[in-house]
Design an enzyme around this catalytic site. Structure first.
Site, short mmCIF file in Angstrom:
data_model
loop_
_atom_site.label_atom_id
_atom_site.label_comp_id
_atom_site.label_asym_id
_atom_site.label_seq_id
_atom_site.Cartn_x
_atom_site.Cartn_y
_atom_site.Cartn_z
N GLN A 1 0.83 -1.19 -0.19
CA GLN A 1 -0.15 0.24 -0.32
C GLN A 1 0.92 1.07 -0.10
OE1 GLN A 1 -3.80 0.33 -0.58
NE2 GLN A 1 -4.33 -1.75 0.39
N THR B 1 9.95 -19.45 -16.25
CA THR B 1 10.81 -18.79 -17.43
C THR B 1 9.57 -17.40 -16.72
OG1 THR B 1 10.02 -20.35 -18.91
CG2 THR B 1 10.03 -18.15 -19.64
N CYS C 1 -6.82 -7.90 1.62
CA CYS C 1 -6.48 -8.66 1.54
C CYS C 1 -7.38 -10.07 1.81
CB CYS C 1 -5.11 -9.33 2.49
SG CYS C 1 -5.45 -9.06 4.12
N SER D 1 3.12 -5.09 -4.25
CA SER D 1 2.15 -5.64 -5.98
C SER D 1 2.25 -5.00 -7.23
CB SER D 1 1.15 -6.10 -5.02
OG SER D 1 0.03 -6.86 -6.07
N GLY D 2 2.05 -5.69 -8.03
CA GLY D 2 2.39 -4.62 -8.85
C GLY D 2 0.70 -4.17 -9.28
N HIS D 3 -0.87 -4.96 -9.14
CA HIS D 3 -1.96 -4.55 -9.58
C HIS D 3 -2.04 -2.96 -8.73
CE1 HIS D 3 -2.61 -7.03 -5.86
NE2 HIS D 3 -4.06 -6.06 -5.51
#
Length: 218
Positions: free
Chosen positions: A7, A65, A151, A27-29
């Site tokens: 956050q 990968t 969460c 976190s990317g989002h």
């Protein structure tokens, strides 16, 4: 020391050369990067167990990968989020307007401090309703929101954070969490302010507890 900075990124300045943490995750989002990409900073000298063995990727900590398009997306989103930190006052203005309007609804209460909160965070509790029902009506109206903490958004349990803040269990169940950003427009805020009160009224009219309150007020 491990720090969950999910956050914080894009809301406060973070300088890992000064921040005394061993590990930091994001976190990317949360900053408009693709969903499913994140970042773990591990300070040199800190040893952790490998998540997936068998390859040399990610310094042998996680074989597999690498998702280069998502990695590039996260890096770009980080650059944009950091660059927009000086513009957070515009987000705060929209946040404060939302808080002011939503807390005018009878039997509502702001969860958390009035100003010492994230620029884009609004969390208001409404008595005599169920949060899940409120979310369903908001979803029908095209408004994405949540009840409780992010969460545990898939859980029907009351937010443990709100409970720890002293919010009674039954009131925590009627909480609404809205997240806004630089992309949120004044029209978006107006739409929420216009749409939510009728939903609250509709749900309360279905509640026997609300019926008792109305009788007492008369």
């Amino acid at each position: 020391m491990f720090t969950d900075a999910v956050q914080a990124v894009g809301n406060v300045d973070i300088d890992l050369s000064e921040l005394k943490v061993d590990m930091l995750a994001l976190s990317g989002h949360k900053i408009h990067a693709p969903k499913g990409i994140g970042l773990l900073f591990i300070r040199r000298g800190v040893v952790i167990q490998n998540l997936i063995d068998g390859g040399g990727q990610e310094r042998r900590k996680r074989a597999g990968t690498e998702n280069l398009p998502y990695i590039v997306g996260l890096a770009t989103a980080l650059e944009l989020a950091v660059a927009k930190i000086p513009e957070l006052d515009k987000v705060r203005e929209k946040r404060d307007r939302l808080i002011e309007a939503l807390t005018k609804i009878p039997y509502s209460k702001l969860n958390g401090h009035r100003t010492e909160r994230l620029a884009g965070n609004v969390n208001v509790g409404f008595e005599f309703i169920e949060g899940e029902s409120m979310l369903l009506w908001l979803d029908i109206a095209g408004i994405a929101a949540s009840t409780g903490s992010a969460c545990s958004s898939a859980s029907l349990e009351a937010s443990h954070v709100l409970l720890a803040c002293g919010v009674p269990h039954e009131k925590a169940h009627g909480s609404l969490r809205l997240s806004i950003s630089h992309e949120t427009t004044d029209e978006d805020v107006d739409y929420i302010i216009e749409t939510l009160p009728p939903i609250i009224e509709r749900l309360r009219n279905m509640s026997p507890l609300w019926e008792e309150i109305v009788k007492k007020e008369k």
